[in-house]
Design a protein around this motif. Structure first.
Motif, mmCIF file in Angstrom:
data_model
loop_
_atom_site.group_PDB
_atom_site.id
_atom_site.type_symbol
_atom_site.label_atom_id
_atom_site.label_comp_id
_atom_site.label_asym_id
_atom_site.label_seq_id
_atom_site.Cartn_x
_atom_site.Cartn_y
_atom_site.Cartn_z
ATOM 1 N N CYS A 196 0.788 -1.286 0.281
ATOM 2 C CA CYS A 196 0.082 -0.043 0.109
ATOM 3 C C CYS A 196 1.055 1.408 -0.116
ATOM 4 N N ASN A 244 -2.636 2.178 -4.351
ATOM 5 C CA ASN A 244 -3.852 1.516 -4.020
ATOM 6 C C ASN A 244 -3.952 0.223 -4.131
ATOM 7 N N ASN A 297 -8.121 1.861 4.649
ATOM 8 C CA ASN A 297 -5.903 2.351 4.940
ATOM 9 C C ASN A 297 -4.886 2.430 3.715
ATOM 10 N N ASN A 298 -6.324 2.449 2.075
ATOM 11 C CA ASN A 298 -5.882 2.700 0.672
ATOM 12 C C ASN A 298 -5.246 4.290 0.924
ATOM 13 N N ARG A 299 -3.851 4.317 0.853
ATOM 14 C CA ARG A 299 -3.236 5.885 1.072
ATOM 15 C C ARG A 299 -3.160 6.375 -0.303
ATOM 16 N N SER A 356 -3.646 12.300 -1.160
ATOM 17 C CA SER A 356 -2.135 11.415 -1.917
ATOM 18 C C SER A 356 -1.012 11.834 -2.355
ATOM 19 N N ASN A 381 1.830 11.556 -0.070
ATOM 20 C CA ASN A 381 2.118 10.278 -0.596
ATOM 21 C C ASN A 381 3.994 10.795 -0.533
ATOM 22 N N HIS A 405 -1.016 -0.731 10.105
ATOM 23 C CA HIS A 405 -2.509 -0.274 10.127
ATOM 24 C C HIS A 405 -2.895 -1.189 11.568
ATOM 25 N N LYS A 437 0.017 4.331 11.661
ATOM 26 C CA LYS A 437 0.069 3.878 9.913
ATOM 27 C C LYS A 437 1.893 4.630 9.977
ATOM 28 N N CYS A 490 5.822 4.339 7.575
ATOM 29 C CA CYS A 490 6.449 4.191 6.010
ATOM 30 C C CYS A 490 7.225 4.013 6.117
#
Length: 539
Positions: free
Chosen positions: A355, A359, A433-435, A441, A444, A515, A530, A532
């Motif tokens: 993710c 997506n 939870n899709n970013r 967006s 990101n 998540h 979350k 990354c």
């Protein structure tokens, strides 16, 4: 129908980059243990020595470096992505004459061959005593186990007739096609053939009409961005002196044979793209590329500075008004992942990792091929990014192989129970939870796996001890450093950075804990932690 195996689907030339890499791997010591593979072990174990010496530092670093016999070849580590050969020469020529430089663009390392052992010794000794910066980032030095860098070809000699360049495209946020590379390369020298590979990141071979054209292209384009801030070119001379192209399409093209079989380029791909209409279309007249920064040394002086192009945010795929025609262009929005740990990986773990690059709609483990799963993403660009950044990384001791699947969609057939009791198929198309579906967006940041994780959306009362306990409960490696960002008084969540001992440990923690829902007594709803990969290299 499930696929048992996938060949490259390309012509014979598509296997050339792997051959070239294997031919040079004896010269390329690994600086990080998690990046070593069976081929890298040919470097004589120097990678482990260098990793230990970097951790100890100081005088021990000097002593450790001299355990490897002095050599005119120096192994350089800790480079930033933007470094090119010219930066290394500029920073290190004060130690002596440099004969040859070999870059390792996806490992942030390089080999530098000096004219004498004395010059190399000055470089290693000085680098151990005081910081030496290359492109504003500190680099680390050690002797190589090799006495000479094996040149892929004698390409600098015009009589060698080597006219093929190997292009590695880093941070490929936009699609890279034969049209894009032709637009970039042909103004510098006449291009005859192009072949693009999407298995180990995005790489391509470009054959020019003459060695002189190839030399000019390497000098003019190496280190430049195709688009502003992304799609950075790292160029080496390739091993073959001619490319074999059997068809003309977005992945390969023979410009000397315009009538080779090719798909209808007049049919427009209709699927919604993350970045909207990209600057160079897959057909029709070429639009100008995004400009390089005004102060870039790669921008040719005669090029006018163009206005920046803005892109609309990604819309959810459900709102696309026209059907996809991705099969027309031979690409797919499905990735195939093999090498998954049989007991520790499930659909949620795969979602947590993929993710970060687009997506994720569906994940399905293949019953006929243990340790293999199909991941359907929002579009084929997301798959390309996932392949670029996740292929060959290690997760729970297993090396992942991520490639573009021949399937055009994931069908929920032959659902079974995985080792941990979860389902082998899961639909994530409606998860929040899709970013890449929200109006935010554009925030990101597409980052390769790193040893530092950025966490956010955590409860404001979350402490370092609670996070360490969370790692322990889920049997993932603990972080070694913890940093919290100063929050605004009105902020209801906490964010910060977690540094791990290695990139592999950070990947495993993210795969499991991304998540994860954390409940606190003062709130009726749980907080979804979350994670990354961070842009910071260390805390």
């Amino acid at each position: 129908m499930e696929e048992n195996a996938e060949d490259g689907g390309y012509h014979r030339a598509a296997k050339r980059p792997r051959t070239e890499k294997e031919a040079c791997v004896r010269e390329l010591e690994e600086g990080e243990e998690e990046e070593e593979d069976s081929a890298g072990e040919d470097a004589g174990g120097s990678g482990g020595t260098e990793s230990r010496s970097r951790r100890r530092g100081g005088k021990e670093d000097v002593e450790d470096s001299h355990r490897i016999p002095p050599s005119p070849v120096v192994h350089v580590r800790g480079l930033c992505d933007a470094v090119v050969e010219a930066d290394l020469v500029e920073a290190l020529e004060k130690f002596g004459t440099i004969c040859y430089v070999m870059m390792m663009p996806f490992k942030r390392q390089a080999l530098v061959e000096f004219d004498s052992v004395e010059s190399a010794d000055r470089c290693v000794t000085c680098g151990a005593r005081e910081a030496v910066y290359i492109a504003d980032q500190q680099a680390f030095f050690n002797f190589s186990t090799s006495q000479r860098i094996t040149r892929p070809t004698n390409a600098d000699d015009p009589t060698s007739r080597n006219k093929v360049l190997l292009l590695s495209i880093q941070n490929p946020l936009y699609p890279i096609t034969t049209d894009v590379l032709y637009t970039v390369c042909n103004p510098v020298g006449n291009v005859l053939r192009i072949v693009i590979f999407k298995r180990n990141g995005i790489q391509a071979m470009v054959e020019f009409e003459s060695v002189e054209d190839a030399q000019k292209a390497k000098l003019a384009l190496n280190g430049a961005d195709i688009y502003s801030g992304c799609c950075t070119l790292k160029i080496e001379y390739a091993r073959p002196n001619r490319l074999n192209v059997v068809r003309n399409d977005t992945s390969s093209w023979d410009y000397s044979k315009p009538f080779l079989l090719h798909r209808d380029r007049g049919k427009r791909r209709q699927r919604q793209a993350i970045l909207g209409e990209h600057p160079s279309n897959d057909h029709g007249p070429h639009c100008p590329l995004l400009p390089l920064p005004a102060n870039s040394r790669y921008r040719r002086s005669h090029e006018p500075l163009q206005e920046m192009i803005s892109y609309p945010p990604l819309l959810p795929k459900a709102f696309s008004s026209t059907p996809s025609s991705s099969s027309i262009l031979g690409s797919s929005s499905v990735a195939m992942v093999s090498g998954l740990h049989p007991t520790k990986m499930n659909c949620s773990c795969i979602f947590n990792l993929f993710c970060l690059y687009g997506n994720v709609d569906k994940v399905k483990f293949m019953k006929s091929v243990p340790g293999t799963a199909l991941v359907e993403m929002g579009d084929e660009y997301a798959v390309d990014r996932a392949v670029t950044h996740l292929n060959s990384i290690k997760v729970f001791g297993k090396k992942l192989n991520v490639c573009v699947s021949k399937q055009q969609a994931v069908i929920p057939s032959q659902v079974f129970e995985l080792a941990d009791g979860s389902s082998s198929y899961q639909d994530f198309s409606l998860t929040r939870n899709n970013r890449f579906s929200s109006t935010h967006s554009n925030r990101n940041i597409i980052q390769p796996p790193a040893a530092v994780l950025h966490f956010y959306n955590a409860p404001p009362t979350l402490s370092q001890q609670q996070l360490l306990k969370l790692c322990s409960e889920h049997n993932v490696p603990p972080f070694t450093k913890f940093k919290v960002f100063d929050a605004k008084p009105s902020s209801k969540t906490l964010s910060g950075l977690l540094e791990f001992d290695s990139k592999t440990e950070a990947v495993e923690a993210l795969t499991v804990l991304n998540h994860h829902q954390i409940r606190i007594p003062s709130s009726s709803n749980p907080f979804t932690l979350k994670l990354c990969f961070s842009t910071s290299s260390h805390l």
